[in-house]
Design an enzyme around this catalytic site. Structure first.
Site, short mmCIF file in Angstrom:
data_model
loop_
_atom_site.label_atom_id
_atom_site.label_comp_id
_atom_site.label_asym_id
_atom_site.label_seq_id
_atom_site.Cartn_x
_atom_site.Cartn_y
_atom_site.Cartn_z
N CYS A 132 12.85 33.45 60.12
CA CYS A 132 11.93 33.72 61.23
C CYS A 132 11.45 35.17 61.25
O CYS A 132 12.14 36.06 60.77
CB CYS A 132 12.61 33.44 62.55
SG CYS A 132 13.42 31.86 62.62
N ARG B 57 8.21 35.82 54.78
CA ARG B 57 9.61 35.49 55.06
C ARG B 57 9.85 33.98 55.02
O ARG B 57 10.99 33.55 54.98
CB ARG B 57 10.00 36.04 56.44
CG ARG B 57 9.90 37.54 56.51
CD ARG B 57 9.95 38.04 57.92
NE ARG B 57 11.25 37.92 58.51
CZ ARG B 57 12.22 38.83 58.40
NH1 ARG B 57 12.01 39.90 57.69
NH2 ARG B 57 13.38 38.65 58.99
N TRP C 41 11.29 29.46 61.09
CA TRP C 41 11.79 28.74 59.91
C TRP C 41 12.89 27.83 60.44
O TRP C 41 13.93 28.29 60.89
CB TRP C 41 12.33 29.75 58.91
CG TRP C 41 12.71 29.19 57.59
CD1 TRP C 41 11.86 28.83 56.58
CD2 TRP C 41 14.03 28.95 57.09
NE1 TRP C 41 12.57 28.39 55.49
CE2 TRP C 41 13.90 28.45 55.78
CE3 TRP C 41 15.31 29.09 57.63
CZ2 TRP C 41 14.99 28.10 55.00
CZ3 TRP C 41 16.39 28.75 56.85
CH2 TRP C 41 16.23 28.26 55.56
N ASN D 11 15.35 35.29 66.46
CA ASN D 11 15.63 35.11 65.04
C ASN D 11 17.16 35.10 64.90
O ASN D 11 17.81 36.01 65.40
CB ASN D 11 15.03 36.29 64.26
CG ASN D 11 15.23 36.16 62.77
OD1 ASN D 11 15.70 35.13 62.29
ND2 ASN D 11 14.87 37.19 62.04
N GLY D 12 17.71 34.07 64.27
CA GLY D 12 19.16 33.99 64.12
C GLY D 12 19.66 32.63 64.60
O GLY D 12 18.87 31.68 64.70
N GLU E 208 18.22 32.82 35.71
CA GLU E 208 17.18 33.43 36.54
C GLU E 208 15.82 32.77 36.26
O GLU E 208 15.06 32.49 37.18
CB GLU E 208 17.15 34.95 36.30
CG GLU E 208 16.06 35.71 37.01
CD GLU E 208 16.02 35.52 38.52
OE1 GLU E 208 16.94 34.93 39.10
OE2 GLU E 208 15.02 35.94 39.12
N LYS F 273 13.59 30.75 39.07
CA LYS F 273 12.20 31.13 39.35
C LYS F 273 11.31 29.92 39.24
O LYS F 273 10.47 29.66 40.09
CB LYS F 273 11.75 32.15 38.32
CG LYS F 273 11.52 33.58 38.49
CD LYS F 273 11.58 34.37 39.67
CE LYS F 273 12.56 34.06 40.73
NZ LYS F 273 13.42 35.14 41.16
N GLU G 249 11.91 27.28 42.09
CA GLU G 249 11.56 27.64 43.46
C GLU G 249 10.05 27.68 43.71
O GLU G 249 9.62 27.41 44.82
CB GLU G 249 12.23 28.94 43.91
CG GLU G 249 11.77 30.21 43.22
CD GLU G 249 12.50 31.46 43.77
OE1 GLU G 249 12.83 32.33 42.98
OE2 GLU G 249 12.72 31.54 44.99
N HIS H 143 28.06 18.79 25.72
CA HIS H 143 29.17 18.23 26.50
C HIS H 143 28.65 17.39 27.66
O HIS H 143 29.38 17.16 28.63
CB HIS H 143 30.11 19.34 26.97
CG HIS H 143 30.72 20.08 25.83
ND1 HIS H 143 31.70 19.54 25.04
CD2 HIS H 143 30.43 21.30 25.28
CE1 HIS H 143 32.02 20.40 24.08
NE2 HIS H 143 31.25 21.46 24.19
N LYS I 163 12.24 34.50 52.69
CA LYS I 163 12.46 35.72 51.91
C LYS I 163 13.80 36.36 52.25
O LYS I 163 14.51 36.85 51.38
CB LYS I 163 11.32 36.71 52.20
CG LYS I 163 11.43 38.02 51.43
CD LYS I 163 11.23 37.79 49.94
CE LYS I 163 11.37 39.04 49.12
NZ LYS I 163 11.59 38.70 47.69
#
Ligand code: F6R
Length: 610
Positions: free
Chosen positions: A2, A27, A74, A100-101, A483, A487, A490, A506, A605
């Site tokens: 948020c 964000r 969010w 926010n939280g 990485e 990328k 996402e 395996h 973010k």
């Protein structure tokens, strides 16, 4: 996560709020809203979805006034919807709140409020705050907020406006970031600096347990529990607005990929003694005795920062022969980790606000470890709470997918490894000089890769319809493969996995079929032949293989379908170069799919909740 924006002043409040929220879009969010005090009443407009939806509602029914709060949400408690969007109000709209939280005890608070007759219109935890404010209102908004905060468990950054105080705006911070922007005849609150930067460069960074009361002309900071006033110097933001803008690039992500050479130069500058070519971290100033005491290093981080940590392990172990553990912070914090006063714990975080990383850092401090943070945001919680900080000087990273923060974190680990090796006398001046010469060449080598990216673009577009993409590596290439894979998934939403190439047979080999794209990294000379063996295994099953390798390694071209060459450097440092084509591939794949590159679905973010 948020975003909060608040304004008090004589400019166009509605516009300032929506422009500020636009700057916080990076964000991640799924709904948005504003509340504006018109001098008499507080009016709220909110909308599910993007800011455009809110903008069209505000165009039909503009809100006037000189105090307002806005929010990008969010979803955590309750799906994205108009009702669940912030600001939230009590039954009579005496108070409007953005939050926010997470309020951990909201269910019991809500049950109590409902039993007393409050009507809830949303499924959120945040709405309890608005109802509590009305219930506990005692004629003084500051003392009412203090009483409310006493009842809340969890994390919260709050912005509050009250019908009772047409000239005041309130902000509270507890474990969720919030800054106060100081202007001329106007003041601001926000979750992040870019949202206020077009109005002011002077900010206060609120600390946990603090409240700010803003009028047009003044900002008072106080301890929210005791009410005791706090005096603090303003923090002057020294980076440019331009750095938080796209600057001619189509997306922040592409801009940030191209900023990597400069970001590395900045991160290195001031940390290398020009005369001796030795690494120096004036901000650490650790003694040889101190360093000798640490018999173990523990790195904690999440996501991309965790992948940088994997390379940190490789660098510190290689250069100092000290054992290093790397762990995702969300696991570390719920274990009983073996960490004590002889351990150096390194918390890595671009934002410096990731809840799990912060918790792992706090736990390590409690266990007596020495703590170091590697963060990109000055004044962030993680940077303030660690005993020492290495700031990565990447500049603001706006795209959700991290790029320049990652490479500056990796560089910081290389410099730290060399610094520790110097302190432990495990590196000769010649080795030192060679390493530093190689690192100083990296920014230019990055430019070379970036400015010859047409083939990478074509490759990225060519895999857009793939069902699954695999990344393979051995040794430190495996960390880079992880990485690259993160990328890609996402921002392209294509399923992808990264594997240590020797592990494929395996089980995962069963997933390789005709045409499966495989991106293989071959930067470690001593592992070339092993990698070629693994490439043969997947090619024999019809996979289409791209090899990312050092210039001059032409042998690989006989085994792969396509090759991407990168300049040569020390094997330890190759990740700084080999990750670039992977970042660009994910960018171009996402673009070809028409995705929102900078703001991928479901992601935020700065992950300030657990
Ligand atoms: C991926 C990405 C995330 C972050 C993770 C930790 O591109 O950006 O995986 O790396 O959420 O965030 P910070 O570094 O802010 O602690």
């Amino acid at each position: 996560m948020c975003g909060i924006m608040g304004y008090i002043g004589q400019q166009h409040t509605q516009e300032i709020l929506t422009n500020g929220l636009k700057k916080l879009e990076y964000r991640g969010y799924d709904s948005v809203g504003v509340a504006i005090h018109d001098g008499e009443e507080v009016h709220v407009t909110k909308a599910e979805g993007r800011l455009d939806n809110l903008a069209s509602r505000l165009q039909d029914a503009p809100l006037q006034g000189s105090i307002g709060i806005g929010h990008t949400r969010w979803a955590t408690h309750g799906r994205p919807s108009d009702e669940n969007s912030h600001p939230h109000t009590d039954d009579e709209t005496e108070f409007a709140v953005v939050h926010n939280g997470i309020i951990e005890n909201y269910i019991e608070l809500k049950d109590e409020l409902v039993a007393e007759g409050a009507t809830f219109t949303s499924e959120t935890d945040s709405e309890v705050i608005a109802h509590l404010l009305t219930k506990l209102y005692d004629g003084d908004v500051v003392s009412t907020i203090q009483k409310v905060v006493e009842k809340l468990d969890g994390a919260y950054a709050l912005g509050v406006v009250s019908r009772h105080t047409p000239g005041k705006l309130y902000a509270v911070r507890q474990a969720s970031p919030l800054i106060i922007g100081s202007g001329n005849g106007e003041n601001f609150i926000s979750s992040d600096i870019p949202a206020v930067l077009e109005h002011t460069r002077d900010v206060y960074i609120l600390e946990d347990g603090e409240m700010a009361v803003l009028t047009e002309e003044s900002i008072s900071l106080m301890d929210v529990t005791t009410g005791k006033s706090i005096s603090r110097d303003l923090f002057r933001v020294d980076w440019d607005m331009e750095q938080a803008e796209k600057n001619g690039f189509d997306h922040f992500m592409l801009k940030e990929i191209f900023e990597q050479p400069k970001a590395l130069e900045k991160t290195m500058a001031g940390r290398v003694d020009k005369e001796t070519n030795e690494v120096d971290f004036p901000e650490l100033a650790w003694t040889e005795e101190q360093v000798a005491k640490w018999d173990k290093v523990h790195i904690v981080a999440c996501g991309t920062a965790y992948h940088a940590g994997l390379l940190g392990k490789a660098a510190i172990e290689e250069l100092t022969r000290t054992p290093v553990d790397v762990e995702v912070a969300s696991e570390f914090r719920y274990r009983n980790p073996i960490v004590n006063e002889n351990t150096l714990v390194i918390a890595v975080s671009q934002s410096g606000e990731t809840a799990d990383t912060l918790a792992a850092l706090r736990q390590s401090k409690e266990l007596g470890a020495k703590t170091l943070s590697i963060t990109n945001v000055v004044g962030s919680s993680i940077s303030r709470e660690a005993d020492n900080v290495i700031l990565t000087l990447a500049g603001p990273e706006i795209a959700v997918a991290s790029t320049k923060a990652y490479t500056t974190q990796v560089l910081s680990f290389y410099l730290l490894g060399i610094y520790l090796a110097q302190k432990k006398k495990q590196i000769t001046p010649e080795q030192n000089a060679q390493y530093m010469a190689a690192l100083q060449e990296v920014p230019e080598q990055m430019e070379e890769i970036l400015f010859h990216n047409d083939e990478i673009k074509e490759y990225g577009e060519s895999i857009k319809d793939a069902k699954s993409v695999f990344f393979l590596g051995r040794g430190i290439d495996t960390a880079v493969a992880l990485e690259g894979s993160l990328k890609l998934k996402e921002i392209s939403y294509i399923h992808s996995e990264a594997y240590a190439a020797g592990e494929l047979k395996h089980g995962t080999l069963a997933l390789i079929e005709e045409g499966t794209p495989i991106i293989s990294l071959l930067t470690q000379e001593k592992l070339y032949d092993k990698m070629l063996g693994n490439i043969k295994e997947v090619s024999a099953r019809g996979a289409n293989v791209l090899g990312v390798t050092m210039r001059g390694n032409v042998k690989v071209t006989q085994y792969v379908d396509e090759t991407c060459f990168i300049p040569e450097t020390y094997s330890l440092f190759t990740p700084l170069l080999s990750v670039l084509p992977l970042q660009l591939i994910s960018y171009y794949t996402s673009l070809a799919l028409g995705n929102d590159v900078d703001k991928p679905r479901n992601l935020a973010k700065s992950v300030t909740v657990e």
